[in-house]
Design a protein around this motif. Structure first.
Motif, PDB file in Angstrom:
ATOM      1  N   LEU A 119      38.975  59.406  24.796  1.00 25.94           N
ATOM      2  CA  LEU A 119      38.653  58.520  23.670  1.00 25.94           C
ATOM      3  C   LEU A 119      39.399  58.894  22.391  1.00 25.94           C
ATOM      4  N   MET A 120      39.999  60.077  22.347  1.00 29.75           N
ATOM      5  CA  MET A 120      40.626  60.538  21.109  1.00 29.75           C
ATOM      6  C   MET A 120      41.722  59.594  20.594  1.00 29.75           C
ATOM      7  N   PRO A 121      42.607  59.074  21.435  1.00 28.90           N
ATOM      8  CA  PRO A 121      43.607  58.125  20.916  1.00 28.90           C
ATOM      9  C   PRO A 121      42.962  56.881  20.306  1.00 28.90           C
ATOM     10  N   TRP A 122      41.892  56.387  20.926  1.00 25.70           N
ATOM     11  CA  TRP A 122      41.199  55.218  20.384  1.00 25.70           C
ATOM     12  C   TRP A 122      40.626  55.531  19.007  1.00 25.70           C
ATOM     13  N   VAL A 123      40.034  56.708  18.887  1.00 26.89           N
ATOM     14  CA  VAL A 123      39.434  57.102  17.603  1.00 26.89           C
ATOM     15  C   VAL A 123      40.515  57.222  16.536  1.00 26.89           C
ATOM     16  N   SER A 124      41.625  57.842  16.899  1.00 33.52           N
ATOM     17  CA  SER A 124      42.704  58.052  15.932  1.00 33.52           C
ATOM     18  C   SER A 124      43.225  56.729  15.380  1.00 33.52           C
ATOM     19  N   ARG A 125      43.334  55.721  16.230  1.00 32.46           N
ATOM     20  CA  ARG A 125      43.881  54.433  15.801  1.00 32.46           C
ATOM     21  C   ARG A 125      42.907  53.630  14.948  1.00 32.46           C
ATOM     22  N   ARG A 126      41.615  53.934  15.054  1.00 26.12           N
ATOM     23  CA  ARG A 126      40.605  53.165  14.319  1.00 26.12           C
ATOM     24  C   ARG A 126      40.026  53.931  13.118  1.00 26.12           C
ATOM     25  N   LEU A 127      40.371  55.198  13.009  1.00 27.88           N
ATOM     26  CA  LEU A 127      39.757  56.049  11.984  1.00 27.88           C
ATOM     27  C   LEU A 127      40.152  55.609  10.573  1.00 27.88           C
ATOM     28  N   LYS A 128      39.150  55.443   9.722  1.00 30.10           N
ATOM     29  CA  LYS A 128      39.360  55.086   8.319  1.00 30.10           C
ATOM     30  C   LYS A 128      39.039  56.291   7.438  1.00 30.10           C
ATOM     31  N   PRO A 129      39.558  56.311   6.220  1.00 27.63           N
ATOM     32  CA  PRO A 129      39.275  57.446   5.328  1.00 27.63           C
ATOM     33  C   PRO A 129      37.787  57.737   5.158  1.00 27.63           C
ATOM     34  N   ALA A 130      36.985  56.688   5.057  1.00 27.56           N
ATOM     35  CA  ALA A 130      35.543  56.898   4.898  1.00 27.56           C
ATOM     36  C   ALA A 130      34.945  57.536   6.146  1.00 27.56           C
ATOM     37  N   ASP A 131      35.469  57.175   7.327  1.00 29.00           N
ATOM     38  CA  ASP A 131      34.993  57.773   8.567  1.00 29.00           C
ATOM     39  C   ASP A 131      35.331  59.255   8.613  1.00 29.00           C
ATOM     40  N   ALA A 132      36.572  59.581   8.239  1.00 34.73           N
ATOM     41  CA  ALA A 132      36.997  60.980   8.244  1.00 34.73           C
ATOM     42  C   ALA A 132      36.157  61.807   7.272  1.00 34.73           C
ATOM     43  N   LYS A 133      35.854  61.237   6.121  1.00 34.23           N
ATOM     44  CA  LYS A 133      35.025  61.937   5.138  1.00 34.23           C
ATOM     45  C   LYS A 133      33.633  62.215   5.692  1.00 34.23           C
ATOM     46  N   ALA A 159      26.139  67.765  17.951  1.00 33.08           N
ATOM     47  CA  ALA A 159      25.967  66.601  18.822  1.00 33.08           C
ATOM     48  C   ALA A 159      26.207  65.318  18.044  1.00 33.08           C
ATOM     49  N   GLN A 160      25.702  65.247  16.815  1.00 36.70           N
ATOM     50  CA  GLN A 160      25.905  64.062  15.988  1.00 36.70           C
ATOM     51  C   GLN A 160      27.391  63.832  15.709  1.00 36.70           C
ATOM     52  N   PHE A 161      28.136  64.920  15.497  1.00 36.57           N
ATOM     53  CA  PHE A 161      29.577  64.817  15.256  1.00 36.57           C
ATOM     54  C   PHE A 161      30.264  64.164  16.455  1.00 36.57           C
ATOM     55  N   HIS A 162      29.962  64.655  17.651  1.00 40.38           N
ATOM     56  CA  HIS A 162      30.607  64.116  18.852  1.00 40.38           C
ATOM     57  C   HIS A 162      30.160  62.682  19.125  1.00 40.38           C
ATOM     58  N   GLN A 163      28.896  62.395  18.853  1.00 41.78           N
ATOM     59  CA  GLN A 163      28.408  61.024  19.039  1.00 41.78           C
ATOM     60  C   GLN A 163      29.101  60.066  18.086  1.00 41.78           C
ATOM     61  N   ARG A 164      29.294  60.516  16.848  1.00 39.80           N
ATOM     62  CA  ARG A 164      29.957  59.658  15.858  1.00 39.80           C
ATOM     63  C   ARG A 164      31.412  59.409  16.242  1.00 39.80           C
ATOM     64  N   LEU A 165      32.084  60.425  16.763  1.00 40.70           N
ATOM     65  CA  LEU A 165      33.455  60.235  17.240  1.00 40.70           C
ATOM     66  C   LEU A 165      33.499  59.149  18.315  1.00 40.70           C
ATOM     67  N   ALA A 166      32.561  59.217  19.249  1.00 41.38           N
ATOM     68  CA  ALA A 166      32.531  58.237  20.330  1.00 41.38           C
ATOM     69  C   ALA A 166      32.292  56.834  19.790  1.00 41.38           C
ATOM     70  N   GLU A 167      31.404  56.711  18.815  1.00 42.50           N
ATOM     71  CA  GLU A 167      31.133  55.403  18.216  1.00 42.50           C
ATOM     72  C   GLU A 167      32.383  54.839  17.552  1.00 42.50           C
ATOM     73  N   LEU A 168      33.171  55.708  16.929  1.00 40.15           N
ATOM     74  CA  LEU A 168      34.372  55.266  16.229  1.00 40.15           C
ATOM     75  C   LEU A 168      35.452  54.763  17.188  1.00 40.15           C
ATOM     76  N   PRO A 173      29.705  50.975  25.419  1.00 38.92           N
ATOM     77  CA  PRO A 173      29.134  51.577  26.633  1.00 38.92           C
ATOM     78  C   PRO A 173      29.465  53.063  26.765  1.00 38.92           C
ATOM     79  N   LEU A 174      30.721  53.440  26.477  1.00 38.52           N
ATOM     80  CA  LEU A 174      31.095  54.841  26.576  1.00 38.52           C
ATOM     81  C   LEU A 174      30.419  55.669  25.477  1.00 38.52           C
ATOM     82  N   ALA A 175      30.254  55.092  24.308  1.00 43.60           N
ATOM     83  CA  ALA A 175      29.577  55.800  23.221  1.00 43.60           C
ATOM     84  C   ALA A 175      28.121  56.088  23.590  1.00 43.60           C
ATOM     85  N   GLU A 176      27.470  55.122  24.231  1.00 45.30           N
ATOM     86  CA  GLU A 176      26.082  55.324  24.660  1.00 45.30           C
ATOM     87  C   GLU A 176      26.003  56.394  25.744  1.00 45.30           C
ATOM     88  N   PHE A 177      26.984  56.401  26.634  1.00 46.93           N
ATOM     89  CA  PHE A 177      27.025  57.414  27.692  1.00 46.93           C
ATOM     90  C   PHE A 177      27.204  58.805  27.091  1.00 46.93           C
TER      91      PHE A 177
END
Length: 252
Positions: A119-133, A159-168, A173-177
């Motif tokens: 999921l990391m490439p997907w997160v990188s392409r969608r990450l906004k400055p507010a998300d990174a903050k 756990a919250q950090f990793h969950q938030r990455l998945a949401e981003l 479905p994968l974020a819920e998993f």
């Protein structure tokens, strides 16, 4: 390890018959289904936050008294938690907070490796400055909790950090998993984790955010692989006895 419930259950439809005085008071938070959803979330959070420790017994009668609902309603909630592998239901013994085996721990982290890294490439392409903050704020809070010796809170924040990455990533479905995997990982860390750290360097999450911000997708994938392997490598088996927690104090 005892088997979990094998019957699926959703939200309770409410308790039949005339409610007791205590259940009427509890019902002010909503109707039966809404009330049981609140109780489900409270028990789930107590498990993930380790206020209810692995192996702790969850007596239906005690929980029914604490929350002011029927034992039938509590039973359905426990069955729902068992489907998430957070609670174990054993014939003639009842419910207890799951104590993962070391084999399950390995399987959970193997699943996280397969999903989170990709999921990391997907997160990188969608990450906004507010998300990174926001991610950096979570990482900062995690470090502060570790320095303060608040192991359970640090595990929860990780756990919250990793969950938030998945949401981003944008893949619901994968974020819920991953949310479920992170919940099970929290139990695993509570049982097998080393005191004072989470199996990784305190700055790992900050470094990962920087890679995602700067579009270094391949490095982020490799970094996540090392990160999860480091957490898994830190686990150590320690036997502990079953607990009988004070449910009224935990949920009071």
């Amino acid at each position: 390890m005892a088997t979990s419930a094998n019957a699926a259950t959703g939200r309770d439809e409410g308790q039949a018959g005339k409610p007791t005085r205590r259940s009427r008071g509890a019902g002010k938070a909503g109707n039966g289904a809404e009330r049981h959803e609140v109780i489900y979330q409270q028990i789930r959070e107590a498990i993930v936050e380790h206020r209810l420790r692995p192996g702790a017994r969850l007596r239906e009668d005690a929980l029914a008294e604490v929350f002011g609902v029927s034992r039938t309603g509590i039973r359905k909630i426990l069955q729902r938690l068992a489907l998430e592998h957070l609670v174990t239901l054993t014939p003639r013994r009842g419910a207890s907070v799951s104590r993962p085996s070391i084999e399950e721990a390995r399987d959970v982290f193997a699943a996280r490796q397969l999903v989170e890294c990709q999921l990391m490439p997907w997160v990188s392409r969608r990450l906004k400055p507010a998300d990174a903050k926001a991610l950096r704020e979570l990482a900062k809070s995690e470090r502060q909790a570790l320095r303060a010796g608040e192991q359970s809170r640090a595990i929860q924040l990780s756990a919250q950090f990793h969950q938030r990455l998945a949401e981003l990533s944008g893949n619901t479905p994968l974020a819920e998993f991953i949310e479920r995997l992170c919940s099970r990982s929290s139990l695993i860390l509570a049982v097998y984790g080393s005191s004072g750290h989470l199996g990784c360097e305190s700055h790992d999450h900050d470094e990962l955010v920087t890679m995602l911000e700067t579009g270094k997708e391949a490095r982020a994938v490799a970094f996540m692989q090392r990160h999860l392997k480091a957490i898994e490598a830190s686990l150590s088996i320690e036997e502990s006895g079953d607990e009988a927690p004070d449910l009224a104090q935990i949920f009071g």
